[in-house]
Write an enzyme that holds these catalytic residues in place. Sequence first.
Site, PDB file in Angstrom:
ATOM      1  CD  GLU A   1      -2.832  -1.297   2.322  1.00 21.66           C
ATOM      2  OE1 GLU A   1      -2.264  -1.587   3.400  1.00 21.66           O
ATOM      3  OE2 GLU A   1      -4.054  -1.115   2.234  1.00 21.66           O
TER       4      GLU A   1
ATOM      5  CD  GLU B   1      -3.370  -6.270   3.954  1.00 19.36           C
ATOM      6  OE1 GLU B   1      -3.426  -7.042   2.985  1.00 19.36           O
ATOM      7  OE2 GLU B   1      -2.697  -5.227   3.952  1.00 19.36           O
TER       8      GLU B   1
HETATM    9  C1  3H9 Z   1      -1.442  -4.754   7.160  1.00 13.29           C
HETATM   10  O1  3H9 Z   1      -0.495  -4.465   6.489  1.00 13.29           O
HETATM   11  C2  3H9 Z   1      -2.609  -3.837   7.410  1.00 13.29           C
HETATM   12  C3  3H9 Z   1      -2.682  -2.694   6.438  1.00 13.29           C
HETATM   13  O2  3H9 Z   1      -3.367  -3.099   5.277  1.00 13.29           O
HETATM   14  C4  3H9 Z   1      -3.465  -1.559   6.994  1.00 13.29           C
HETATM   15  C5  3H9 Z   1      -2.947  -0.937   8.237  1.00 13.29           C
HETATM   16  C6  3H9 Z   1      -3.682   0.299   8.631  1.00 13.29           C
HETATM   17  N1  3H9 Z   1       4.501  -7.249  11.400  1.00 13.29           N
HETATM   18  O3  3H9 Z   1       6.976 -15.655   8.826  1.00 13.29           O
HETATM   19  P1  3H9 Z   1       8.355 -15.578   9.368  1.00 13.29           P
HETATM   20  C7  3H9 Z   1       7.613 -11.251  11.957  1.00 13.29           C
HETATM   21  S1  3H9 Z   1      -1.534  -6.227   7.987  1.00 13.29           S
HETATM   22  C8  3H9 Z   1       5.268  -7.610  12.428  1.00 13.29           C
HETATM   23  O4  3H9 Z   1       8.840 -16.685  10.206  1.00 13.29           O
HETATM   24  P2  3H9 Z   1       9.397 -15.716   6.706  1.00 13.29           P
HETATM   25  C9  3H9 Z   1       7.126 -12.565  12.498  1.00 13.29           C
HETATM   26  O5  3H9 Z   1       6.258 -12.382  13.580  1.00 13.29           O
HETATM   27  C10 3H9 Z   1      -0.006  -7.016   7.639  1.00 13.29           C
HETATM   28  N2  3H9 Z   1       6.034  -8.713  12.451  1.00 13.29           N
HETATM   29  O6  3H9 Z   1       9.431 -15.281   8.225  1.00 13.29           O
HETATM   30  C11 3H9 Z   1       8.419 -13.223  12.862  1.00 13.29           C
HETATM   31  O7  3H9 Z   1       8.828 -12.648  14.098  1.00 13.29           O
HETATM   32  P3  3H9 Z   1       9.627 -13.496  15.179  1.00 13.29           P
HETATM   33  C12 3H9 Z   1      -0.004  -7.650   6.331  1.00 13.29           C
HETATM   34  C13 3H9 Z   1       6.018  -9.458  11.366  1.00 13.29           C
HETATM   35  O8  3H9 Z   1      10.661 -15.189   6.140  1.00 13.29           O
HETATM   36  C14 3H9 Z   1       9.376 -12.742  11.775  1.00 13.29           C
HETATM   37  O9  3H9 Z   1       8.752 -11.603  11.204  1.00 13.29           O
HETATM   38  N3  3H9 Z   1       1.172  -8.443   6.189  1.00 13.29           N
HETATM   39  C15 3H9 Z   1       5.240  -9.144  10.251  1.00 13.29           C
HETATM   40  O10 3H9 Z   1       9.055 -17.141   6.576  1.00 13.29           O
HETATM   41  C16 3H9 Z   1       9.662 -13.741  10.722  1.00 13.29           C
HETATM   42  O11 3H9 Z   1       8.428 -14.220  10.200  1.00 13.29           O
HETATM   43  C17 3H9 Z   1       1.210  -9.757   6.480  1.00 13.29           C
HETATM   44  O12 3H9 Z   1       0.218 -10.335   6.827  1.00 13.29           O
HETATM   45  C18 3H9 Z   1       4.465  -7.970  10.289  1.00 13.29           C
HETATM   46  N4  3H9 Z   1       3.703  -7.584   9.267  1.00 13.29           N
HETATM   47  O13 3H9 Z   1       8.180 -14.900   6.061  1.00 13.29           O
HETATM   48  C19 3H9 Z   1       2.529 -10.421   6.298  1.00 13.29           C
HETATM   49  N5  3H9 Z   1       5.413 -10.100   9.314  1.00 13.29           N
HETATM   50  O14 3H9 Z   1      10.925 -13.838  14.540  1.00 13.29           O
HETATM   51  C20 3H9 Z   1       2.661 -11.552   7.265  1.00 13.29           C
HETATM   52  C21 3H9 Z   1       6.278 -10.972   9.844  1.00 13.29           C
HETATM   53  O15 3H9 Z   1       9.688 -12.593  16.337  1.00 13.29           O
HETATM   54  N6  3H9 Z   1       3.988 -12.091   7.235  1.00 13.29           N
HETATM   55  N7  3H9 Z   1       6.647 -10.598  11.068  1.00 13.29           N
HETATM   56  O16 3H9 Z   1       8.771 -14.707  15.408  1.00 13.29           O
HETATM   57  C22 3H9 Z   1       4.376 -13.058   6.384  1.00 13.29           C
HETATM   58  O17 3H9 Z   1       3.628 -13.505   5.532  1.00 13.29           O
HETATM   59  C23 3H9 Z   1       5.754 -13.593   6.547  1.00 13.29           C
HETATM   60  O18 3H9 Z   1       6.182 -13.313   7.862  1.00 13.29           O
HETATM   61  C24 3H9 Z   1       6.796 -12.999   5.583  1.00 13.29           C
HETATM   62  C25 3H9 Z   1       8.200 -13.496   5.990  1.00 13.29           C
HETATM   63  C26 3H9 Z   1       6.470 -13.479   4.168  1.00 13.29           C
HETATM   64  C27 3H9 Z   1       6.781 -11.486   5.623  1.00 13.29           C
END
Ligand code: 3H9
Length: 697
Positions: free
Chosen positions: A105, A125
């Site tokens: 975004e 999301e």
């Molecule tokens: C959003 O964006 C809302 C908006 O539209 C509007 C707002 C107003 N935040 O998965 P992994 C951490 S909603 C904080 O094992 P990978 C995760 O907790 C968001 N932390 O790694 C973990 O921490 P820890 C939309 C995050 O390499 C570490 O990163 N986005 C976030 O296999 C490693 O994670 C999503 O839904 C975050 N957004 O995969 C993306 N994302 O080491 C969700 C990750 O302390 N995330 N962490 O346990 C993913 O799909 C995967 O984590 C990603 C990396 C592909 C990014």
Amino acid sequence: MSASYEVRGAIAVITLNNPPVNGLGYETRKAVAAAVEKAEDDAAVKAIVITGAGKAFSGGADIKEFGSPLALAEPNLLSLIARVEGASKPVVAAIHTVCMGGGLELSLGCHYRVVSPGAAIALPEVKLGILPGAGGTQRLPRAIGVEAALNMIVSGEPVKSELLAQIPGQKLFDRVIEGDLIEGALAFANEIAAARPLPMVRDLKCKHPDGDAYFGFARNTVNAMAKNFPAPARCVDCVEQATKARFEDGLKVEREAFAALMLTPESKALRHAFFAERAAAKVPGIPEDTATREIRSVAIIGAGTMGGGIAMNFLNAGTPVVMLEMKQEALDKGVGIIRKNYEAQVKKGKLKEDKYAERMALLSTTLSYAELGGADLVIEAVFEEIGVKRQVFEQLDAVMKPGAILASNTSTLDLDKIAAFTKRPQDVIGMHFFSPANVMRLLEVVRGAKTAPDVLMTVMKLGKKIKKTCVVSGVCDGFIGNRMIEQYSRQAGYLLDEGCTPQQVDKAAEKFGFAMGPFRMGDLAGNDIGWAIRKRRYVEKPDVRYSKTADLLCELGRFGQKTGAGWYDYVPGKRDAIPSELVNDMLVKHRADLGITPRKIGDDEIVHRLVYSLVNEGARIVEEGIALRASDIDMVYLTGYGFPLWRGGPMNYADTVGLWNVVQAMKKFAKNPADDQAFWQPAPLLARLAAEGKSFS
Ligand code: 3H9
């Protein structure tokens, strides 16, 4: 530092720097806004590049901030994006590796976007039960077209950048940069530095040639698929707004939907599951960077359904597998089943012919233990009997090379006893796969008393590689999942004693959201398995009470689908569970023998008795340290036992109900003379948390 700033020639480069994935938390947003201002104030700067440090452009809004005032603190994400979009100098997003959610975004608010090939682009999301809340539903359809955008938004699935760049007429990416991204972005920024007016995605047209029909169709499809999740349907509403309303009005609709969804129990459950899954990968006391052993080849003992399913996980991941059996026919049969499974995937178009050939080429078989010695990991998947395990592990101890990991797929036996059959208990571990092992996500990793930390971490890492959700369990009868399901099954039996039919119990459980009620599940798994375990328990734990109904059923030879009859009747070749007169007569007679007058039991009572029996045993498991945390139990039930995802697992569900209420209900159940008073004794941890007004989380 959550964002860095440097000037390279006439270009300011702002680098998001908030490991691990550059989540757009408050500090990062503030730093980016300040950096944009600095670049605007510097007359020497002609354009701005925004990129991300490390392994992501940005993973989106910082999920850890959700629910806290920080999520809304200014500049919130919407304000930041408006600030970037309204900048007086061109802003170029330089996207790589991961660009998701709020990260995408933010980039859509930039005037231009350049991207590396292979970047994972998503608005995920919906997987958190919400929708893009910072303009994603309004800008993405303008950039790549309504249908492509809606597909991405309702599925949440990542799409590779190079594929998006190929969409005819797309305005998402201005350039795909094959080489060094920053150099390419700087060159691009210099090219467009003087161009005015600054292009904005919000100004692009957004129309669908046949909007009403298309959105009607999309709504029906999404409603049918999303079932208990409200977010996907709201995504359709918002994207439709993008085609019908002014940009600002569409943004308002999106904002309201986002805020409402954030408060739903479904979103809370999904966010709980997101963090629970990541927490499960961590083992207190063992550093995450512990050196692990290299697993280049795997041996599997047993080519039955389980052994074959386990083998497929490794073949899919490109790891060579050798399978051992006692007889050639068993090997041939096992290989045949693997072939059949892959061929079915090829037929459905889920697997390419060449991939199938590649995977089969990684599989070899043997009848001799001596040929396994070079494998880095051996997994035993033989008959569940301690004597058989002894023979296997003694032989493995004799042939496996030093440092090889010896894993057992036992589901109930004492792993420490199995480890003691070898002279290397530090290398022995449990890898409890769930059937069908090539499909089910759960892997219970059973840590024996002597399992070495690096062995544990190696298996956890390997589990992630083969796309499993790994949950560590200590050694106990049934480990986490089966120990809990035992209590659930006992309670299901009492419900029959008291007057329920199997179909009534199953219907209530399935209405609650279980993939399958306890009796349909028994028929699928084979009622004889539970019977064998109970027979062992009658000897080991003679004081534990069971309903006799399941034994009576097995005495009739009704083991389930495999014998064509179980709690239900089955028509040959079909899996439909047909209520059985014979079983109902058996239950009526059984109740009469016990002198029980059957009573009508409501769905709520059925469900609460089933679920709270899981919760109570779960609390014991946490307190004993068998599970490392309550959320691990939720992961076990979400990924291995068909517990409804939108309820976040049994422990999360109990938290939602309130532990005090759970204990009150248990006290009420205990007063029912037909139930089991001892059964409903609250686990000490549960009683304590309830009394203190606390929750498992
Ligand atoms: C959003 O964006 C809302 C908006 O539209 C509007 C707002 C107003 N935040 O998965 P992994 C951490 S909603 C904080 O094992 P990978 C995760 O907790 C968001 N932390 O790694 C973990 O921490 P820890 C939309 C995050 O390499 C570490 O990163 N986005 C976030 O296999 C490693 O994670 C999503 O839904 C975050 N957004 O995969 C993306 N994302 O080491 C969700 C990750 O302390 N995330 N962490 O346990 C993913 O799909 C995967 O984590 C990603 C990396 C592909 C990014």
